[in-house]
Design a protein around this motif. Sequence first.
Motif, mmCIF file in Angstrom:
data_model
loop_
_atom_site.group_PDB
_atom_site.id
_atom_site.type_symbol
_atom_site.label_atom_id
_atom_site.label_comp_id
_atom_site.label_asym_id
_atom_site.label_seq_id
_atom_site.Cartn_x
_atom_site.Cartn_y
_atom_site.Cartn_z
ATOM 1 N N GLU A 56 0.848 -1.183 0.000
ATOM 2 C CA GLU A 56 0.000 0.000 0.000
ATOM 3 C C GLU A 56 0.884 1.233 0.000
ATOM 4 O OE1 GLU A 56 -4.117 -0.959 2.185
ATOM 5 O OE2 GLU A 56 -2.524 -0.208 3.426
ATOM 6 N N PHE B 88 0.079 5.355 0.361
ATOM 7 C CA PHE B 88 -0.745 6.550 0.367
ATOM 8 C C PHE B 88 0.175 7.747 0.499
ATOM 9 C CE2 PHE B 88 -3.627 3.491 2.631
ATOM 10 C CZ PHE B 88 -4.399 3.234 1.518
ATOM 11 N N CYS C 205 -2.823 12.011 3.791
ATOM 12 C CA CYS C 205 -3.329 11.502 5.057
ATOM 13 C C CYS C 205 -4.061 12.631 5.757
ATOM 14 C CB CYS C 205 -2.164 11.050 5.934
ATOM 15 S SG CYS C 205 -1.058 12.414 6.366
ATOM 16 N N ARG D 99 -3.621 9.796 10.453
ATOM 17 C CA ARG D 99 -4.580 8.714 10.294
ATOM 18 C C ARG D 99 -4.987 8.633 8.829
ATOM 19 N NH1 ARG D 99 -10.330 10.845 12.903
ATOM 20 N NH2 ARG D 99 -10.817 12.343 11.273
ATOM 21 N N CYS D 100 -5.587 7.523 8.468
ATOM 22 C CA CYS D 100 -6.040 7.346 7.096
ATOM 23 C C CYS D 100 -7.176 8.323 6.821
ATOM 24 C CB CYS D 100 -6.508 5.913 6.894
ATOM 25 S SG CYS D 100 -7.275 5.645 5.288
ATOM 26 N N VAL E 4 -2.169 4.447 10.870
ATOM 27 C CA VAL E 4 -1.294 4.216 9.723
ATOM 28 C C VAL E 4 0.156 4.179 10.161
ATOM 29 C CG1 VAL E 4 -2.792 5.205 7.940
ATOM 30 C CG2 VAL E 4 -1.325 6.708 9.278
ATOM 31 N N HIS F 187 -1.720 1.186 5.945
ATOM 32 C CA HIS F 187 -2.588 0.889 7.088
ATOM 33 C C HIS F 187 -1.796 0.048 8.078
ATOM 34 C CE1 HIS F 187 -6.078 1.615 4.288
ATOM 35 N NE2 HIS F 187 -6.466 2.269 5.346
ATOM 36 N N SER G 155 -7.162 -2.313 5.902
ATOM 37 C CA SER G 155 -6.828 -2.419 4.485
ATOM 38 C C SER G 155 -7.860 -3.243 3.731
ATOM 39 C CB SER G 155 -5.438 -3.043 4.338
ATOM 40 O OG SER G 155 -5.118 -3.203 2.979
ATOM 41 N N CYS H 92 -11.218 -0.556 4.065
ATOM 42 C CA CYS H 92 -11.126 0.862 3.736
ATOM 43 C C CYS H 92 -11.321 1.013 2.226
ATOM 44 C CB CYS H 92 -9.746 1.382 4.133
ATOM 45 S SG CYS H 92 -9.405 3.051 3.559
ATOM 46 N N SER I 44 -12.689 2.442 9.941
ATOM 47 C CA SER I 44 -11.790 1.601 10.710
ATOM 48 C C SER I 44 -12.459 1.033 11.956
ATOM 49 C CB SER I 44 -10.562 2.412 11.114
ATOM 50 O OG SER I 44 -9.765 1.662 12.003
#
Length: 103
Positions: A7, A9, A12, A46-47, A54, A71, A77, A80, A98
């Motif tokens: 993953e 990202f 965030c 955080r996500c 995260v 995550h 994961s 989400c 979550s």
Amino acid sequence: MATPEREKFYECEVKRRRVKLGGGYEPFWKVKLIAEALVDEDTEFRCKDCGGPVKLYRRYIKNAPPPHLEHKLKSDSEHCCAGLHFLKATDGRAARMSSAPVR
Ligand SMILES: [Zn+2]
């Protein structure tokens, strides 16, 4: 064997404080690019999609992806709407927040 997909990202939510109406401060979450958050020395993340915890990969390593997040919880994961396992799932599951959101 191929490297397993990870993953990544680059955005965030970070916890910030703002002046509250009537005095004092109140925390709020703000969407930010990781690169920016690192420059600003944010410490709480955080996500932005599920609010889950995260893990931050902050170092610049040659031939590795730039700073990014994953995550922490596999269950996040998997559920989400931006999660790698969720996107790969073929059972038509619904995305959810979550199970252990960061507040
Ligand atoms: Zn998430």
